[in-house]
Enzyme design. Structure first.
Site, PDB file in Angstrom:
ATOM      1  N   LYS A  50     -16.569 -38.388  23.423  1.00  0.00           N
ATOM      2  CA  LYS A  50     -15.855 -39.538  24.138  1.00  0.00           C
ATOM      3  C   LYS A  50     -14.894 -40.320  22.292  1.00  0.00           C
ATOM      4  O   LYS A  50     -15.341 -40.929  21.572  1.00  0.00           O
ATOM      5  CB  LYS A  50     -15.953 -41.221  24.250  1.00  0.00           C
ATOM      6  CG  LYS A  50     -16.213 -40.924  26.317  1.00  0.00           C
ATOM      7  CD  LYS A  50     -16.777 -42.810  26.378  1.00  0.00           C
ATOM      8  CE  LYS A  50     -16.990 -42.315  27.918  1.00  0.00           C
ATOM      9  NZ  LYS A  50     -17.269 -43.874  28.157  1.00  0.00           N
ATOM     10  N   ARG A 101     -21.101 -47.482  38.840  1.00  0.00           N
ATOM     11  CA  ARG A 101     -19.562 -47.310  40.187  1.00  0.00           C
ATOM     12  C   ARG A 101     -19.777 -46.561  40.940  1.00  0.00           C
ATOM     13  O   ARG A 101     -19.069 -46.883  41.804  1.00  0.00           O
ATOM     14  CB  ARG A 101     -18.528 -47.598  38.475  1.00  0.00           C
ATOM     15  CG  ARG A 101     -18.681 -48.732  38.587  1.00  0.00           C
ATOM     16  CD  ARG A 101     -17.201 -47.931  37.052  1.00  0.00           C
ATOM     17  NE  ARG A 101     -17.662 -47.041  36.381  1.00  0.00           N
ATOM     18  CZ  ARG A 101     -17.565 -46.761  34.815  1.00  0.00           C
ATOM     19  NH1 ARG A 101     -16.768 -47.292  34.720  1.00  0.00           N
ATOM     20  NH2 ARG A 101     -18.434 -46.164  33.761  1.00  0.00           N
ATOM     21  N   SER A 138     -13.549 -49.214  30.941  1.00  0.00           N
ATOM     22  CA  SER A 138     -12.488 -48.517  29.385  1.00  0.00           C
ATOM     23  C   SER A 138     -11.750 -48.019  29.516  1.00  0.00           C
ATOM     24  O   SER A 138      -9.828 -48.063  29.239  1.00  0.00           O
ATOM     25  CB  SER A 138     -13.588 -48.845  28.798  1.00  0.00           C
ATOM     26  OG  SER A 138     -14.655 -49.854  28.346  1.00  0.00           O
TER      27      SER A 138
HETATM   28  P1  ADP Z   1     -21.032 -45.413  27.807  1.00  0.00           P
HETATM   29  O1  ADP Z   1     -19.446 -44.734  26.832  1.00  0.00           O
HETATM   30  O2  ADP Z   1     -22.480 -45.586  27.271  1.00  0.00           O
HETATM   31  O3  ADP Z   1     -20.675 -44.570  28.477  1.00  0.00           O
HETATM   32  P2  ADP Z   1     -19.356 -47.841  28.628  1.00  0.00           P
HETATM   33  O4  ADP Z   1     -18.878 -48.576  27.943  1.00  0.00           O
HETATM   34  O5  ADP Z   1     -18.022 -46.146  29.526  1.00  0.00           O
HETATM   35  O6  ADP Z   1     -20.569 -47.398  27.854  1.00  0.00           O
HETATM   36  O7  ADP Z   1     -20.319 -48.431  29.606  1.00  0.00           O
HETATM   37  C1  ADP Z   1     -21.326 -48.823  29.215  1.00  0.00           C
HETATM   38  C2  ADP Z   1     -22.573 -49.107  30.931  1.00  0.00           C
HETATM   39  O8  ADP Z   1     -21.436 -49.788  31.233  1.00  0.00           O
HETATM   40  C3  ADP Z   1     -22.150 -47.727  31.526  1.00  0.00           C
HETATM   41  O9  ADP Z   1     -23.629 -47.620  32.589  1.00  0.00           O
HETATM   42  C4  ADP Z   1     -21.523 -47.638  32.371  1.00  0.00           C
HETATM   43  O10 ADP Z   1     -22.138 -47.426  33.541  1.00  0.00           O
HETATM   44  C5  ADP Z   1     -21.361 -49.190  32.352  1.00  0.00           C
HETATM   45  N1  ADP Z   1     -20.402 -49.462  33.746  1.00  0.00           N
HETATM   46  C6  ADP Z   1     -18.212 -48.872  32.685  1.00  0.00           C
HETATM   47  N2  ADP Z   1     -17.531 -49.713  33.255  1.00  0.00           N
HETATM   48  C7  ADP Z   1     -18.621 -51.286  34.254  1.00  0.00           C
HETATM   49  C8  ADP Z   1     -17.990 -51.853  36.216  1.00  0.00           C
HETATM   50  N3  ADP Z   1     -17.160 -51.778  35.796  1.00  0.00           N
HETATM   51  N4  ADP Z   1     -19.126 -52.353  36.226  1.00  0.00           N
HETATM   52  C9  ADP Z   1     -20.853 -52.057  36.322  1.00  0.00           C
HETATM   53  N5  ADP Z   1     -20.792 -51.477  35.494  1.00  0.00           N
HETATM   54  C10 ADP Z   1     -19.957 -50.582  34.405  1.00  0.00           C
END
Ligand code: ADP
Length: 164
Positions: A50, A101, A138
């Site tokens: 990312k 999700r 995010s």
């Molecule tokens: P990564 O870059 O490791 O995927 P993220 O910050 O995008 O990290 O997400 C961290 C964790 O939180 C991941 O397991 C992701 O699936 C989960 N996650 C992100 N957004 C949500 C959401 N809206 N509801 C539940 N879990 C979420």
């Protein structure tokens, strides 16, 4: 019979992610994780796949420390300097905490869980997203913000109320 939970003492999980930014969806997983574990360490990692993830990690630590202050000793914020799984093990964590999700998330999370179990013997506890947060990511928040859209409803309110 005494439950293993009590015999083993404090059970810590590591909730690792990019958290760029930390959304209400992340907060939901963290709070629900605290129903299962005694302590959850939020580990801000660098996701090589990312973009702009390594930026502002220090700033995010500060913001998260402020946001999570109401949880006291039950949460801790750290920057991940290497691979998450061995670091989590070294910190004494019994599991990694993640959220899913969608089926697409699930495929990714299952692969990660398998690899992390292989390399460190650590299990992953995956919680399904609350439906109301299922569309929040995010990257969508960053995109909306870049167009000047007000994203406050996707971000935890500060100061945080610890009840849901
Ligand atoms: P990564 O870059 O490791 O995927 P993220 O910050 O995008 O990290 O997400 C961290 C964790 O939180 C991941 O397991 C992701 O699936 C989960 N996650 C992100 N957004 C949500 C959401 N809206 N509801 C539940 N879990 C979420």
């Amino acid at each position: 019979m005494t439950h293993r939970f009590h015999e083993a003492g404090q059970r810590t999980a590591v909730f690792a992610g990019s958290f760029n930014p930390f959304t209400v969806g992340h907060l939901s997983i963290l709070k629900r994780g605290l129903e299962i574990f005694d302590k959850v360490i939020v580990m801000i990692g660098h996701n090589a796949s990312k973009k702009d993830d390594s930026e502002n990690a220090e700033k995010r630590v500060e913001e998260l420390n402020r946001l999570l202050a109401p949880f006291g000793e039950r949460t801790e914020v750290r920057i991940c300097s290497g691979l998450v799984a061995p670091e989590a093990k070294a910190l004494g964590a019994v599991a990694l905490l993640r959220g899913v999700r969608s089926v697409a998330d699930f495929e990714y999370e299952r692969n990660m869980a398998d690899i992390n179990r292989d390399i460190s013997g650590i299990e992953t506890v995956i919680l399904t997203a609350e439906p109301r947060y299922g569309a929040i990511s995010s990257s969508i928040v960053r995109e909306l913000r870049s167009y000047g859209y007000d994203v406050t409803s996707f971000l935890p309110s500060s100061p945080l109320s610890t009840d849901n």
